[in-house]
Design an enzyme around this catalytic site. Structure first.
Site, PDB file in Angstrom:
ATOM      1  CG  ASP A 152      13.161  -0.371  12.092  1.00 20.97           C
ATOM      2  OD1 ASP A 152      13.167  -0.287  10.850  1.00 20.97           O
ATOM      3  OD2 ASP A 152      12.551  -1.259  12.718  1.00 20.97           O
ATOM      4  CG  HIS A 196       9.353   1.524  12.179  1.00 23.88           C
ATOM      5  ND1 HIS A 196       9.537   0.158  12.090  1.00 23.88           N
ATOM      6  CD2 HIS A 196       8.962   1.768  13.455  1.00 23.88           C
ATOM      7  CE1 HIS A 196       9.276  -0.397  13.258  1.00 23.88           C
ATOM      8  NE2 HIS A 196       8.933   0.561  14.103  1.00 23.88           N
ATOM      9  CG  MET A 217       8.745  -8.379   5.381  1.00 23.96           C
ATOM     10  SD  MET A 217       8.323  -7.134   6.621  1.00 23.96           S
ATOM     11  CE  MET A 217       8.186  -8.195   8.055  1.00 23.96           C
ATOM     12  NE  ARG A 218      14.547 -11.582   2.043  1.00 27.63           N
ATOM     13  CZ  ARG A 218      14.781 -12.769   2.583  1.00 27.63           C
ATOM     14  NH1 ARG A 218      15.907 -12.997   3.210  1.00 27.63           N
ATOM     15  NH2 ARG A 218      13.913 -13.742   2.469  1.00 27.63           N
ATOM     16  CB  ILE A 219      18.635  -6.679   8.009  1.00 27.44           C
ATOM     17  CG1 ILE A 219      17.748  -7.080   9.176  1.00 27.44           C
ATOM     18  CG2 ILE A 219      19.674  -5.645   8.412  1.00 27.44           C
ATOM     19  CD1 ILE A 219      17.377  -5.996  10.118  1.00 27.44           C
ATOM     20  CG  ASN A 242      12.193   1.168   6.529  1.00 25.35           C
ATOM     21  OD1 ASN A 242      11.432   0.562   5.756  1.00 25.35           O
ATOM     22  ND2 ASN A 242      12.213   0.924   7.830  1.00 25.35           N
ATOM     23  CB  SER A 259      -0.982   0.006   1.172  1.00 18.07           C
ATOM     24  OG  SER A 259      -0.316   0.212   2.391  1.00 18.07           O
ATOM     25  CD  GLU A 269       2.845   2.984   7.697  1.00 19.15           C
ATOM     26  OE1 GLU A 269       3.373   2.428   6.732  1.00 19.15           O
ATOM     27  OE2 GLU A 269       2.404   2.339   8.676  1.00 19.15           O
TER      28      GLU A 269
HETATM   29  C1  GRF Z   1       3.852  -0.669   6.776  1.00 16.09           C
HETATM   30  O1  GRF Z   1       3.169  -0.629   7.995  1.00 16.09           O
HETATM   31  C2  GRF Z   1       5.244  -0.101   6.935  1.00 16.09           C
HETATM   32  O2  GRF Z   1       5.308   0.929   7.865  1.00 16.09           O
HETATM   33  C3  GRF Z   1       6.029  -1.293   7.403  1.00 16.09           C
HETATM   34  O3  GRF Z   1       5.490  -2.386   6.695  1.00 16.09           O
HETATM   35  C4  GRF Z   1       4.142  -2.085   6.340  1.00 16.09           C
HETATM   36  C5  GRF Z   1       4.054  -2.246   4.856  1.00 16.09           C
HETATM   37  O4  GRF Z   1       2.739  -2.089   4.387  1.00 16.09           O
HETATM   38  N1  GRF Z   1       7.440  -1.103   7.183  1.00 16.09           N
HETATM   39  P1  GRF Z   1       2.489  -1.982   2.833  1.00 16.09           P
HETATM   40  O5  GRF Z   1       3.060  -3.262   2.201  1.00 16.09           O
HETATM   41  O6  GRF Z   1       3.141  -0.764   2.317  1.00 16.09           O
HETATM   42  O7  GRF Z   1       0.986  -1.944   2.693  1.00 16.09           O
END
Ligand code: GRF
Length: 203
Positions: free
Chosen positions: A147, A111, A92-94, A109, A15, A176
């Site tokens: 982060d 968060h 989802m990776r560092i 990034n 999203s 976001e």
């Molecule tokens: C979001 O909450 C973002 O802050 C976190 O992972 C989520 C990703 O959501 N890092 P999307 O895939 O952008 O909908």
């Protein structure tokens, strides 16, 4: 001035990617999403990219012998598409040293919490469990930590007594989708100055 070329890395629903693509398409930010990359071939983010006519690329980390080798191959894709700024959007990776050295202060990034509180996975859940009265989201530069990089923009949202973790997460997500494109535009306009770990906006 040409448009800043973005590479968006995402592992899931995408999203935030959508909010960036929408802002770019509407001309609200002066960037071009040059490619979208995922470590997960089933990520809905890839589907969103394909729908928008943007190259949607995937490499399976299991096909590579080490993190460095995996990142070298991602780097080749980023270079192939002329990417200047890397945006992590639910990736989802560092990020390791190969990408950090190739893109110094050019990886950012988002968060879903007010860093440095509630870093790591499930920032919304952590904040809700802790019982904070305010939470929010943070766009930051990526460094070698989890982060921990310099903060570019934060947005604050209240936590109400009748919230569930899902209603709180939705309120955070709406923010976001606003601040990530804003942060990207500040970089595209060359408006950010980094001094130590402080990020200043030039007037
Ligand atoms: C979001 O909450 C973002 O802050 C976190 O992972 C989520 C990703 O959501 N890092 P999307 O895939 O952008 O909908």
């Amino acid at each position: 001035m040409g448009k800043l070329r973005l590479g968006v890395l995402a592992s899931g629903r995408g999203s935030n990617l959508q909010s960036i693509m929408d802002a770019a398409k509407a001309g609200r930010i002066n960037v071009e999403v040059a490619m979208v990359f995922s470590d997960n071939k089933d990520a809905f983010a890839l589907e969103r990219a394909r729908k928008a006519g943007i190259p949607a690329l995937h490499l399976n980390p299991r096909d590579f012998g080490s993190k460095d080798e995996y990142e070298q191959n991602i780097l080749a894709l980023l270079h192939e598409h002329g990417v200047q700024l890397v945006c992590l959007a639910g990736y989802m990776r560092i990020i390791g040293k190969v990408l950090l050295e190739a893109y110094p202060n050019m990886i950012i990034n988002i968060h879903p919490a007010l860093l440095p509180a509630f870093a790591g996975l499930h920032g919304q859940q952590q904040a809700w469990d802790y019982g904070v009265k305010f939470s929010g989201c943070t766009v930051h530069f990526v460094d070698e930590g989890m982060d921990t990089g310099p903060i570019i923009i934060q947005a604050v949202v209240p936590v109400y007594d009748d919230d569930t973790v899902d209603s709180l997460a939705d309120r955070i997500l709406a923010q976001e989708h606003k601040i990530y494109p804003q942060a990207i535009e500040l970089i595209a306009e060359g408006k950010l100055k980094l001094v130590g770990r402080k990020v200043y906006t030039k007037q």
